[in-house]
Scaffold this motif. Structure first.
Motif, PDB file in Angstrom:
ATOM      1  N   UNK A 156       0.835  -1.161  -0.024  1.00  0.00           N
ATOM      2  CA  UNK A 156       0.003  -0.151   0.007  1.00  0.00           C
ATOM      3  C   UNK A 156       0.963   1.147   0.152  1.00  0.00           C
ATOM      4  N   UNK A 157       1.973   1.403   0.798  1.00  0.00           N
ATOM      5  CA  UNK A 157       2.740   2.433   1.057  1.00  0.00           C
ATOM      6  C   UNK A 157       3.909   2.525  -0.135  1.00  0.00           C
ATOM      7  N   UNK A 158       4.314   1.557  -0.529  1.00  0.00           N
ATOM      8  CA  UNK A 158       5.682   1.577  -1.475  1.00  0.00           C
ATOM      9  C   UNK A 158       6.926   1.581  -0.678  1.00  0.00           C
ATOM     10  N   UNK A 159       6.801   1.563   0.644  1.00  0.00           N
ATOM     11  CA  UNK A 159       8.008   1.554   1.502  1.00  0.00           C
ATOM     12  C   UNK A 159       8.275  -0.047   1.483  1.00  0.00           C
ATOM     13  N   UNK A 160       9.850  -0.331   1.538  1.00  0.00           N
ATOM     14  CA  UNK A 160      10.395  -1.458   1.378  1.00  0.00           C
ATOM     15  C   UNK A 160      10.127  -2.324   2.453  1.00  0.00           C
ATOM     16  N   UNK A 161      10.142  -1.883   3.753  1.00  0.00           N
ATOM     17  CA  UNK A 161       9.930  -2.462   4.701  1.00  0.00           C
ATOM     18  C   UNK A 161       8.691  -1.789   5.908  1.00  0.00           C
ATOM     19  N   UNK A 162       7.639  -2.662   6.164  1.00  0.00           N
ATOM     20  CA  UNK A 162       6.687  -2.216   7.219  1.00  0.00           C
ATOM     21  C   UNK A 162       6.710  -2.932   8.240  1.00  0.00           C
ATOM     22  N   UNK A 163       7.063  -2.686   9.432  1.00  0.00           N
ATOM     23  CA  UNK A 163       7.173  -3.227  10.387  1.00  0.00           C
ATOM     24  C   UNK A 163       6.434  -2.893  11.505  1.00  0.00           C
ATOM     25  N   UNK A 217       1.035  16.880  10.283  1.00  0.00           N
ATOM     26  CA  UNK A 217      -0.120  17.051  11.278  1.00  0.00           C
ATOM     27  C   UNK A 217      -1.247  17.173  10.454  1.00  0.00           C
ATOM     28  N   UNK A 218      -2.562  16.524  11.372  1.00  0.00           N
ATOM     29  CA  UNK A 218      -3.688  16.643  10.554  1.00  0.00           C
ATOM     30  C   UNK A 218      -3.744  15.753   9.322  1.00  0.00           C
ATOM     31  N   UNK A 219      -2.720  15.177   8.899  1.00  0.00           N
ATOM     32  CA  UNK A 219      -2.917  14.217   7.931  1.00  0.00           C
ATOM     33  C   UNK A 219      -2.006  14.732   6.638  1.00  0.00           C
ATOM     34  N   UNK A 220      -1.459  15.750   6.631  1.00  0.00           N
ATOM     35  CA  UNK A 220      -0.868  16.559   5.459  1.00  0.00           C
ATOM     36  C   UNK A 220       1.061  16.557   5.776  1.00  0.00           C
ATOM     37  N   UNK A 221       1.624  15.999   4.814  1.00  0.00           N
ATOM     38  CA  UNK A 221       2.982  15.788   4.967  1.00  0.00           C
ATOM     39  C   UNK A 221       3.463  17.271   5.011  1.00  0.00           C
ATOM     40  N   UNK A 222       4.757  17.452   5.719  1.00  0.00           N
ATOM     41  CA  UNK A 222       5.410  18.782   5.724  1.00  0.00           C
ATOM     42  C   UNK A 222       6.091  18.825   4.327  1.00  0.00           C
ATOM     43  N   UNK A 260      -0.627  10.490  12.130  1.00  0.00           N
ATOM     44  CA  UNK A 260      -1.946  10.903  11.669  1.00  0.00           C
ATOM     45  C   UNK A 260      -2.118  11.121  10.037  1.00  0.00           C
ATOM     46  N   UNK A 261      -1.201  10.413   9.510  1.00  0.00           N
ATOM     47  CA  UNK A 261      -1.100  10.630   7.967  1.00  0.00           C
ATOM     48  C   UNK A 261      -1.035   9.390   7.096  1.00  0.00           C
ATOM     49  N   UNK A 262      -1.330   8.223   7.649  1.00  0.00           N
ATOM     50  CA  UNK A 262      -1.368   6.933   6.679  1.00  0.00           C
ATOM     51  C   UNK A 262      -2.004   7.125   5.668  1.00  0.00           C
ATOM     52  N   UNK A 293       3.891   8.033  -0.864  1.00  0.00           N
ATOM     53  CA  UNK A 293       3.265   8.066   0.563  1.00  0.00           C
ATOM     54  C   UNK A 293       4.116   8.548   1.452  1.00  0.00           C
ATOM     55  N   UNK A 294       3.849   9.179   2.736  1.00  0.00           N
ATOM     56  CA  UNK A 294       4.906   9.711   3.522  1.00  0.00           C
ATOM     57  C   UNK A 294       5.364   8.497   4.375  1.00  0.00           C
ATOM     58  N   UNK A 295       4.950   7.338   4.179  1.00  0.00           N
ATOM     59  CA  UNK A 295       5.493   6.137   4.767  1.00  0.00           C
ATOM     60  C   UNK A 295       6.762   5.820   3.786  1.00  0.00           C
ATOM     61  N   UNK A 296       7.033   6.557   2.788  1.00  0.00           N
ATOM     62  CA  UNK A 296       7.974   6.095   1.882  1.00  0.00           C
ATOM     63  C   UNK A 296       8.997   7.256   1.644  1.00  0.00           C
ATOM     64  N   UNK A 297       9.166   8.050   2.789  1.00  0.00           N
ATOM     65  CA  UNK A 297      10.008   9.183   2.425  1.00  0.00           C
ATOM     66  C   UNK A 297      10.773   9.388   3.673  1.00  0.00           C
ATOM     67  N   UNK A 298      11.942  10.134   3.932  1.00  0.00           N
ATOM     68  CA  UNK A 298      12.802  10.279   5.107  1.00  0.00           C
ATOM     69  C   UNK A 298      13.555   9.103   5.284  1.00  0.00           C
ATOM     70  N   UNK A 299      14.357   8.720   6.242  1.00  0.00           N
ATOM     71  CA  UNK A 299      15.005   7.596   6.676  1.00  0.00           C
ATOM     72  C   UNK A 299      13.918   6.549   7.114  1.00  0.00           C
ATOM     73  N   UNK A 300      13.304   6.960   8.274  1.00  0.00           N
ATOM     74  CA  UNK A 300      12.284   6.081   8.874  1.00  0.00           C
ATOM     75  C   UNK A 300      10.717   6.928   8.973  1.00  0.00           C
ATOM     76  N   UNK A 301       9.935   6.194   8.842  1.00  0.00           N
ATOM     77  CA  UNK A 301       8.728   6.902   9.038  1.00  0.00           C
ATOM     78  C   UNK A 301       7.729   5.976   9.974  1.00  0.00           C
TER      79      UNK A 301
END
Ligand SMILES: Cc1ncc(COP(=O)(O)O)c(C=O)c1O
Length: 363
Positions: free
Chosen positions: A48-55, A133-138, A160-162, A170-178
């Motif tokens: 769903x997120x496109x992230x390589x790992x979901x834990x 915040x409130x669901x919107x990525x920075x 708040x932003x799944x 998706x913001x689960x697929x950004x940064x080093x860890x989300x």
């Protein structure tokens, strides 16, 4: 009219057959801890997120702790975040014995003002922790540019932003860890506490998996000091039943927000969503000058409201030791005294939204 803020009961009734069957399957197998539903959910979340790992893990709070443990955050390290968020964001930094360093927010998106980040960086800064915040990525491009320039890590508090996106990711697929939270009233909620950590980095993923089971790499062999941070199999089974409906729910939330904004933008300051982003609409939060009066008026129409959040974190007693003062973060302070969140859920009808909006135009 009887309006429900998150309407979890209606949602349960809609998916009852799937949810009940999934719970029953866990009961039949008694595989309550780390049953196969947990890994099945993790594969589905990755898809769903496109992230390589979901834990998955025990909560959005524990997800933040696990993220910082994986990055080996040490006592005295500084992590930059905003004071206009739920306590868990900065509380977990403090629990790691690191120091939360606050930076003010943008007045329109309520997210970290990236123009102010560099001035807060010191030789102790290890990471930036934006909150969607409130669901919107920075502004993740700006944050990543600063992080790369100063060799910092980026941990996204996506409680708040799944399902939200930034430039289509998706913001689960950004940064080093989300991270995210599956608290019941979150956009994708389970029926208790739950959360997840996302990363594209194999080493971090491996460490997070160990950390959530007491730093264990083999049974009763503990490589690290970790925690008991697993997601219950029953919660995983509930999320597995709900996830197939989630894209549809996200779309319904967009429509609800759109209708709210159409109905309200003449009378009050409605949310600003940047063009390159999609909010998960955990909250629909507006700015009013007369919040107390407005809450009374809405209550008289049996419209539930909430305030996210009435005091910025630099004004909380537990953070007195950080020595911030009133006036340090004017946009956060102003927002805290004026924000009000209105009922939002995928099932809110146009009729209900118009009814709520009417209470504002009468104000
Ligand atoms: C921004 C933010 N961070 C972290 C959390 C913590 O999540 P949980 O309640 O699942 O521990 C929340 C929950 O409300 C949150 O809103």
């Amino acid at each position: 009219m009887n309006i429900d803020f998150a309407n979890l009961q209606l949602q349960y009734q809609k998916y009852k057959t799937d949810i009940d069957a999934n719970i029953q399957a866990v009961l039949n197998k008694s595989n309550y801890i780390m049953g196969e539903e947990v890994s099945e959910l993790e594969r589905a979340l990755e898809k769903f997120t496109g992230a390589k790992h979901a834990i998955t893990c025990s909560s959005g709070t524990d997800a933040l702790l696990l993220a910082m443990m994986a990055l080996d955050i040490q006592p005295g390290d500084e992590i930059i975040t905003t004071p206009f968020t739920f306590i868990a964001t900065a509380e977990t930094i403090a629990l790691m014995k690191a120091k939360p360093v606050f930076v003010d927010i943008e007045p329109d998106t309520f997210n970290i003002d990236t123009n102010l980040i560099e001035a807060a960086i010191t030789d102790k800064t290890r990471a930036i922790m934006p909150v969607s915040l409130y669901g919107q990525p920075a502004d993740m491009d700006a944050i990543q540019t600063i992080a790369d320039k100063h060799n910092l890590k980026v941990i996204i508090d996506g409680a708040q932003s799944f399902g939200s996106t930034y430039n289509g990711k998706t913001d689960s697929n950004l940064g080093n860890i989300s991270t995210t939270s599956f608290f019941p009233s979150k956009p994708l909620g389970c029926y208790g506490d739950g959360g997840a950590v996302f990363t594209n980095n194999d080493n971090y993923a491996e460490k997070i998996k160990m950390m959530r089971v007491h730093g264990q790499n083999r049974r009763y062999q503990h490589k690290y000091i970790g925690m008991g941070g697993r997601l219950d199999t029953i919660q995983a089974a509930i999320l597995l039943a709900k996830l197939p409906y989630y894209a549809q729910e996200l779309e319904a939330r967009q429509q609800v927000a759109l209708h709210y904004t159409k109905a309200l933008s003449d009378s009050i300051q409605t949310p600003t969503i940047k063009l390159n982003r999609l909010s998960a609409w955990a909250q629909y939060t507006v700015i009013v000058n007369n919040r107390d009066d407005m809450q009374i008026k809405l209550k008289s129409g049996r419209i539930p409201t909430a305030v996210h959040y009435p005091a910025p974190l630099h004004m909380q007693e537990c953070f007195k030791y950080l020595n911030y003062k009133k006036g340090n973060f004017p946009n956060s302070e102003k927002a805290s005294s004026r924000v009000i969140s209105l009922p939002i859920n995928p099932f809110l009808s146009k009729k209900e939204i118009d009814y709520i909006a009417n209470h504002f135009s009468l104000a």
